[in-house]
Design a protein around this motif. Structure first.
Motif, short mmCIF file in Angstrom:
data_model
loop_
_atom_site.label_atom_id
_atom_site.label_comp_id
_atom_site.label_asym_id
_atom_site.label_seq_id
_atom_site.Cartn_x
_atom_site.Cartn_y
_atom_site.Cartn_z
N SER A 163 0.79 -1.16 -0.15
CA SER A 163 0.02 0.04 0.01
C SER A 163 1.01 1.34 -0.02
O SER A 163 0.53 2.15 -0.71
CB SER A 163 -1.04 0.07 1.35
OG SER A 163 -1.90 -0.95 1.43
N HIS A 164 1.97 1.20 0.63
CA HIS A 164 2.85 2.37 0.79
C HIS A 164 3.55 2.61 -0.15
O HIS A 164 3.60 3.82 -0.97
CB HIS A 164 3.80 2.48 2.04
CG HIS A 164 4.72 3.18 2.22
ND1 HIS A 164 4.30 4.54 2.52
CD2 HIS A 164 6.06 3.31 1.77
CE1 HIS A 164 5.35 5.39 2.33
NE2 HIS A 164 6.64 4.45 1.94
N LYS A 167 1.03 3.94 -3.11
CA LYS A 167 0.54 5.31 -2.66
C LYS A 167 1.62 6.28 -3.53
O LYS A 167 1.07 7.39 -3.99
CB LYS A 167 0.52 5.18 -1.21
CG LYS A 167 0.00 6.70 -0.84
CD LYS A 167 -0.08 7.02 0.62
CE LYS A 167 1.14 6.86 1.29
NZ LYS A 167 1.07 6.93 2.69
#
Length: 423
Positions: A163-164, A167
């Motif tokens: 997710s990081h 992103k």
């Protein structure tokens, strides 16, 4: 007279019936006592030990005085039992409560954590405590949840890292799109921001491709349709895919070693693994240096592919962690080079899938050497070659000398070629 005789006979008959009934009751009670299972001297009912021996969980039987009558080897190894006592206070307290009220209890406990070992040395158990019979015996079952907890933690960290990582390029693309929209009247700004958008989209594409590759190779399923693969072709293809990056930093890609070596595997995965190593070598090397890729037969059953650079090297304390997913020695530098943090993890899994291993030697300021070791496939197509190990070692030494001569032929900077014991 006849009445008295009848009365006497009746009394005698009643007495005989009474005696017979009492005798029958006594015989019945004795038979019940004989048929009832008797506890052995150790206090464990017959048959219970056989049942406990086939249970997958760690099993412990505790008597009315909190003494351990029976404990599996796993229960002792994991530190639940020591001698004839339960040493986990929480489990002992549960056993006493179950003995008192007869209710089954369940909980999760952590065993083995200390200041020296920390949480990494602890193990998690799902504990179930139940009464066993009517003599105060208590059964404790402990199922090891450590591996499940570890997998859950890895999955949780992986999702958080993905997710990081996603992103960053997605957020950059969104911001650049807004900027382009606001600079519609400035062609130069549009071109500049469009170039940045292309860089971020390439980075995002690389991350998605690496995630797809990693999900394919990290499971327990074997690779389908393994075929003979020429290492010369793998090396040539990997270097060709890395050539643009090398040219941009004026880094020369050099090959050497033994020609004609083959392995059994998936050619595309091997190319990707080797390319990841070469790309890393380029990314962490200064300009105007060399990256050397050399193949050699290290013994009669294995072949090695070495990727050596003249880069910044890896700190000794970080070497053991560099093959972890998303782990970066220098996150800021890795982001500047466009890395996804999955390259070395893919190398490790690809090598393992092919029955090999990957090792690394590195020294700060002196460069690094990554070595992929794979089972050798001989010319007849069998995995066990017939060549003698001594001949192969002599040939590889000669080829290494030839490689060094080629590397230094034009007077460039010397290549650091360490030969640690494990390489």
């Amino acid at each position: 007279m006849e009445v008295e005789i009848v009365a006497a006979l009746t009394g005698l008959a009643g007495l005989a019936i009474g005696l017979a009934t009492g005798l029958a009751v006594r015989v019945s009670e004795r038979a019940q006592r004989v048929s009832a299972p008797a506890a052995p001297p150790g206090g464990l009912p017959p048959g219970v030990a056989s049942v406990l021996s086939v249970l997958r969980s760690s099993a412990v039987v505790v008597d009315a005085e909190d003494r351990v009558l029976r404990a599996s080897s796993a229960a002792r190894a994991f530190g639940v039992v020591s001698g004839d006592r339960l040493v986990v206070d929480e489990v002992l307290a549960m056993a006493r409560l179950v003995r008192r009220d007869g209710e089954i209890r369940e909980t999760e406990i952590q065993v083995g954590m200390s200041r020296a070992r920390g949480r990494a040395g602890a193990r998690w158990f799902a504990v179930r405590v139940a009464p066993l019979g009517t003599h105060g015996l208590v059964l404790v079952l402990a199922e090891d949840l450590t591996e499940m907890r570890r997998v859950e933690a890895i999955r949780r960290d992986f999702v958080a890292n993905v997710s990081h990582e996603l992103k960053t390029p997605v957020g950059a693309l969104s911001l650049l799109a807004e900027t382009v929209e606001g600079a519609a009247d400035d062609p130069e700004a549009v071109r500049r921001f469009a170039g940045r958008m292309q860089i971020e989209s390439v980075r995002l594409n690389h991350l998605v491709q690496d995630l797809m590759t990693l999900s394919r190779i990290q499971g327990d399923e074997p690779l389908p349709e393994l075929r003979p693969v020429e290492l010369d072709e793998v090396v040539a293809e990997a270097l060709d895919r890395s050539q643009i990056k090398a040219t941009s930093k004026d880094i020369e890609l050099t090959t050497g070693g033994t020609d004609g070596l083959r392995v059994r595997g998936d050619a595309e995965l091997l190319v990707q693994a080797l390319r990841n190593l070469v790309d890393n070598a380029i990314a962490y090397s200064p300009e105007h240096t060399r990256v050397v890729v050399a193949t050699r037969q290290c013994d009669d059953r294995h072949v090695e592919v070495n990727v050596t650079d003249q880069g910044i090297g890896i700190p000794a304390g970080e070497v053991e962690r560099i093959f972890e997913r998303f782990y970066r020695v220098d996150p800021a530098r890795s982001r500047q080079t466009g890395g996804t943090g999955l390259g070395l993890a893919i190398v490790k899994h690809v090598t393992t899938k092919h029955g090999g291993e990957v090792t690394v030697w590195s020294k700060e300021g002196a460069g690094s050497t990554f070595t992929i070791r794979l089972p050798l496939l001989n010319p007849s197509g069998h995995d066990a070659p017939s060549q003698a190990a001594g001949a192969s070692a002599a040939g590889s030494a000669a080829s290494d000398a030839a490689t060094e001569a080629r590397v230094h032929a034009d007077g460039g900077p010397p290549i650091v070629r360490p030969t640690p014991p494990n390489l």
